[in-house]
Design a protein around this motif. Structure first.
Motif, PDB file in Angstrom:
ATOM      1  N   GLU A  57      88.390 110.531   9.279  1.00  0.00           N
ATOM      2  CA  GLU A  57      88.787 109.920   7.992  1.00  0.00           C
ATOM      3  C   GLU A  57      89.104 108.399   8.013  1.00  0.00           C
ATOM      4  N   ALA A  58      90.079 108.072   8.927  1.00  0.00           N
ATOM      5  CA  ALA A  58      90.314 106.629   8.920  1.00  0.00           C
ATOM      6  C   ALA A  58      89.181 105.824   9.432  1.00  0.00           C
ATOM      7  N   GLN A  59      88.122 106.219  10.017  1.00  0.00           N
ATOM      8  CA  GLN A  59      86.819 105.225  10.349  1.00  0.00           C
ATOM      9  C   GLN A  59      86.272 105.043   9.087  1.00  0.00           C
ATOM     10  N   GLU A  60      85.993 106.258   8.176  1.00  0.00           N
ATOM     11  CA  GLU A  60      85.323 105.984   6.866  1.00  0.00           C
ATOM     12  C   GLU A  60      86.163 104.962   6.045  1.00  0.00           C
ATOM     13  N   ILE A  61      87.520 104.863   6.034  1.00  0.00           N
ATOM     14  CA  ILE A  61      88.259 103.922   5.229  1.00  0.00           C
ATOM     15  C   ILE A  61      88.107 102.603   5.842  1.00  0.00           C
TER      16      ILE A  61
ATOM     17  N   TYR B  40      99.571 109.697   6.860  1.00  0.00           N
ATOM     18  CA  TYR B  40      99.362 108.485   7.642  1.00  0.00           C
ATOM     19  C   TYR B  40      98.103 107.872   6.998  1.00  0.00           C
ATOM     20  N   LEU B  41      97.226 108.660   6.641  1.00  0.00           N
ATOM     21  CA  LEU B  41      95.898 107.853   5.975  1.00  0.00           C
ATOM     22  C   LEU B  41      96.133 107.056   4.949  1.00  0.00           C
ATOM     23  N   ASP B  42      97.053 107.501   4.028  1.00  0.00           N
ATOM     24  CA  ASP B  42      97.757 106.847   2.993  1.00  0.00           C
ATOM     25  C   ASP B  42      98.345 105.375   3.359  1.00  0.00           C
ATOM     26  N   ASN B  43      98.837 105.403   4.521  1.00  0.00           N
ATOM     27  CA  ASN B  43      99.768 104.368   5.295  1.00  0.00           C
ATOM     28  C   ASN B  43      98.676 103.405   5.594  1.00  0.00           C
ATOM     29  N   LEU B  44      97.771 103.712   6.248  1.00  0.00           N
ATOM     30  CA  LEU B  44      96.455 102.928   6.614  1.00  0.00           C
ATOM     31  C   LEU B  44      95.771 102.187   5.041  1.00  0.00           C
ATOM     32  N   LYS B  45      95.374 102.890   4.128  1.00  0.00           N
ATOM     33  CA  LYS B  45      94.938 102.396   3.011  1.00  0.00           C
ATOM     34  C   LYS B  45      95.925 101.364   2.359  1.00  0.00           C
ATOM     35  N   GLN B  46      97.111 101.749   2.212  1.00  0.00           N
ATOM     36  CA  GLN B  46      98.004 100.948   1.807  1.00  0.00           C
ATOM     37  C   GLN B  46      98.231  99.478   2.253  1.00  0.00           C
ATOM     38  N   THR B  47      98.265  99.652   3.729  1.00  0.00           N
ATOM     39  CA  THR B  47      98.445  98.411   4.666  1.00  0.00           C
ATOM     40  C   THR B  47      97.301  97.443   4.362  1.00  0.00           C
ATOM     41  N   ILE B  48      95.916  98.151   4.203  1.00  0.00           N
ATOM     42  CA  ILE B  48      94.637  97.398   4.134  1.00  0.00           C
ATOM     43  C   ILE B  48      94.793  96.705   2.689  1.00  0.00           C
ATOM     44  N   ARG B  49      95.329  97.458   1.508  1.00  0.00           N
ATOM     45  CA  ARG B  49      95.289  96.911   0.350  1.00  0.00           C
ATOM     46  C   ARG B  49      96.070  95.579   0.388  1.00  0.00           C
TER      47      ARG B  49
ATOM     48  N   LYS C 163     103.516  88.145  15.953  1.00  0.00           N
ATOM     49  CA  LYS C 163     104.206  89.346  15.182  1.00  0.00           C
ATOM     50  C   LYS C 163     102.947  90.426  15.149  1.00  0.00           C
ATOM     51  N   PRO C 164     103.219  91.636  15.518  1.00  0.00           N
ATOM     52  CA  PRO C 164     102.138  92.529  15.266  1.00  0.00           C
ATOM     53  C   PRO C 164     101.934  92.772  13.394  1.00  0.00           C
ATOM     54  N   ILE C 165     100.841  93.180  13.285  1.00  0.00           N
ATOM     55  CA  ILE C 165     100.626  93.688  11.869  1.00  0.00           C
ATOM     56  C   ILE C 165     100.152  95.139  11.974  1.00  0.00           C
ATOM     57  N   THR C 166     100.899  95.922  11.529  1.00  0.00           N
ATOM     58  CA  THR C 166     100.723  97.406  11.997  1.00  0.00           C
ATOM     59  C   THR C 166     100.641  98.490  11.009  1.00  0.00           C
ATOM     60  N   ILE C 167      99.684  99.381  11.404  1.00  0.00           N
ATOM     61  CA  ILE C 167      99.815 100.901  10.605  1.00  0.00           C
ATOM     62  C   ILE C 167     100.831 101.684  11.565  1.00  0.00           C
ATOM     63  N   GLU C 168     101.160 102.628  10.651  1.00  0.00           N
ATOM     64  CA  GLU C 168     101.770 103.815  11.453  1.00  0.00           C
ATOM     65  C   GLU C 168     101.052 104.662  12.184  1.00  0.00           C
ATOM     66  N   THR C 169     101.609 104.538  13.544  1.00  0.00           N
ATOM     67  CA  THR C 169     100.942 105.570  14.538  1.00  0.00           C
ATOM     68  C   THR C 169     101.131 107.056  13.850  1.00  0.00           C
ATOM     69  N   PRO C 170     100.233 108.135  13.777  1.00  0.00           N
ATOM     70  CA  PRO C 170     100.542 109.436  13.613  1.00  0.00           C
ATOM     71  C   PRO C 170     101.392 109.989  14.730  1.00  0.00           C
ATOM     72  N   TYR C 171     102.313 110.478  14.425  1.00  0.00           N
ATOM     73  CA  TYR C 171     103.320 111.056  15.379  1.00  0.00           C
ATOM     74  C   TYR C 171     103.882 112.461  14.895  1.00  0.00           C
ATOM     75  N   PRO C 172     102.916 113.520  14.891  1.00  0.00           N
ATOM     76  CA  PRO C 172     103.462 114.836  14.160  1.00  0.00           C
ATOM     77  C   PRO C 172     104.734 115.017  14.377  1.00  0.00           C
ATOM     78  N   LEU C 173     105.292 115.001  15.424  1.00  0.00           N
ATOM     79  CA  LEU C 173     106.532 115.447  16.034  1.00  0.00           C
ATOM     80  C   LEU C 173     107.551 114.797  14.972  1.00  0.00           C
ATOM     81  N   ARG C 174     107.393 113.582  14.991  1.00  0.00           N
ATOM     82  CA  ARG C 174     108.386 112.704  13.976  1.00  0.00           C
ATOM     83  C   ARG C 174     107.760 112.439  12.767  1.00  0.00           C
ATOM     84  N   CYS C 175     106.877 112.685  12.206  1.00  0.00           N
ATOM     85  CA  CYS C 175     106.387 112.549  10.790  1.00  0.00           C
ATOM     86  C   CYS C 175     107.610 112.233   9.841  1.00  0.00           C
ATOM     87  N   PRO C 176     107.359 111.209   9.121  1.00  0.00           N
ATOM     88  CA  PRO C 176     108.718 111.150   8.018  1.00  0.00           C
ATOM     89  C   PRO C 176     108.748 112.249   7.076  1.00  0.00           C
TER      90      PRO C 176
END
Ligand code: PLP
Length: 441
Positions: free
Chosen positions: A228-232, A187-196, A162-175
């Motif tokens: 910024e994702a690379q820094e995180i 999307y960066l918050d989603n990356l941080k939260q998933t890592i946490r 099963k994949p363990i994923t972060i959200e793919t940044p998708y500007p057209l369909r951003c929530p």
């Protein structure tokens, strides 16, 4: 003879009604004498175009000289490719080269290196490979599992990881809303939260396409997202693996998309354009730090039997030399801009075209039923297939994108050698094909 016995090619019955006899430049020639513009360079592979004699000669010379040599031994063909890669293409920090026979093998090697590296540092529990909700990394069982590509794992769900994923940044369909100004932070918050949530001590690496290939159809993340994702990731001691199988070697206007985004992946993967369709070849490029640590631990990095075949290396180094000497990469952004401009003027306001996006000569066009809420056409309408079939009738091959859940995305990724005639032809055919397909829906 039953019906299945009649199936000659491919494995599952398909009815394209077309057979290709040969190819030259940016065109495919059908058995019945038609000329089809390949607006997708096959599977976004062909960068110098088809049928170059110099590459054929280089392959023939290599086969005569060394038809097979065990991959770990150096040969003149391998040495030439290593020099070409190191002197002209690879970012300097990626000094270690592992060759294989395509993108999937190269990605599997990258995943193995990341996990072996963490184990070699005494961190065997750091073994999760994060991927992205919308992504494609290859067709092996592991990569089918961890990729975010629903339709390519149908029937395999019970078996594959099963994949363990972060959200793919998708500007057209951003929530938050279409092209929302806070999309990057969302999307960066989603990356941080998933890592946490998972805990960084369990995560080996993030495997990502800097710009989606056909899974999402050339989705470009918001500005500075990758920086910024690379820094995180660094702060959390997580490796960054850039899958540049589709974006590498000039496709998006720079040598690699990582260069465009100013990031330095710990491992980079290339395939497709590396051999331009003349060779089955992929590369996994990593740092000394990763290789040294694995070596010190005494782990193996096993080769694939057909990795680094002398003829594949010869083909790849010749393709890359042609790209450089003939300056084909310089045509990528001007031609990409021309296609985008013409698409915007011809179909930008089309009631079923939700977005035209991309970078360089990797372009995606997303078709929807309802532009106001981005609702796609029902899957069983097979809109993409109708567009492709009509495209072929109009003399242009278009590449399908999307994952099933996200669908009806047409990808353009022609050879870098195209000119104005090809741009006009592909845009005209695409417009007619979209009109035709939606009129049938
Ligand atoms: C981004 C990306 N990664 C990996 C792959 C798999 O490469 P291959 O089909 O050469 O195994 C692909 C193929 O489409 C791809 O687009």
């Amino acid at each position: 003879m039953n019906d299945m016995e009649l199936v000659k090619w491919p494995f599952l019955k398909q009815d394209w009604g077309i057979e290709f006899a040969s190819s030259k430049g940016a065109y495919l020639h059908t058995k019945d004498g038609r000329k089809i513009l390949d607006a997708a360079g096959g599977a976004i592979v062909s960068n110098i175009g088809y049928g170059r004699e110099e590459v054929a000669d280089a392959i023939a010379r290599a086969v005569r000289n060394n038809s097979y040599v065990l991959p770990p031994f150096l040969t003149p063909e391998r040495e030439k490719l290593l020099d070409e890669l190191r002197e002209h293409w690879l970012p300097p920090h990626l000094s270690r080269i592992h060759l294989s026979s395509g993108g999937s093998e190269a990605n599997e090697s990258a995943v193995k290196l990341a996990i072996q590296y963490q184990a070699s540092r005494g961190k065997p529990e750091k073994n999760i490979i994060l991927t992205r909700s919308l992504s494609y990394h290859g067709t092996t069982l592991n990569l089918s599992g961890i990729s975010g590509h629903e339709s390519r794992k149908r029937g395999l769900e019970s078996y594959v990881p099963k994949p363990i994923t972060i959200e793919t940044p998708y500007p057209l369909r951003c929530p938050l809303g279409k092209y929302h100004p806070d999309a990057k932070d969302y999307y960066l918050d989603n990356l941080k939260q998933t890592i946490r949530e998972i805990d960084p001590k369990n995560i080996a690496a993030l495997l990502m396409e800097p710009i989606n290939g056909s899974s999402g159809g050339a989705i470009v993340p918001p500005d500075n997202y990758w920086l910024e994702a690379q820094e995180i990731l660094k702060e959390n001691d997580i490796l960054l693996i850039a899958d540049e199988v589709m974006t590498g070697f000039g496709r998006v206007g720079s040598d690699f998309a990582s260069n465009t985004f100013g990031i330095e992946p710990d491992i980079l993967i290339a395939g497709k354009g590396m051999g331009g369709g003349y060779a089955a070849i992929g590369g996994t490029y990593s740092t000394d730090k990763i290789a040294d640590s694995i070596q010190k631990a005494g782990y193996e990095v096993m080769f694939h039997t057909f990795a680094a075949l002398p003829q594949s290396c010869a083909a790849s180094s010749e393709v890359l030399r042609i790209l450089r000497d003939e300056k084909h990469c310089e045509n990528v952004n001007p031609m990409g801009d021309k296609i985008m401009q013409l698409l915007n003027s011809e179909i930008g306001q089309h009631p079923h075209v939700a977005e035209i996006r991309g970078m360089g000569l990797l372009i995606g066009i997303e078709i929807v039923e309802d532009k106001s809420n981005l609702k796609p056409f029902d899957e069983d309408k097979k809109t993409t297939l109708k567009i492709m079939n009509k495209g072929l009738q109009e003399g242009v091959f278009l590449y399908p994108g999307g994952t099933g859940k996200y669908r009806d995305i047409i990808c353009l990724g022609p050879a870098f050698i195209i000119g104005d005639t090809e741009v006009d032809l592909m845009v005209k055919a695409l417009k007619e094909s979209i009109d035709y397909a939606v009129s049938l829906n």
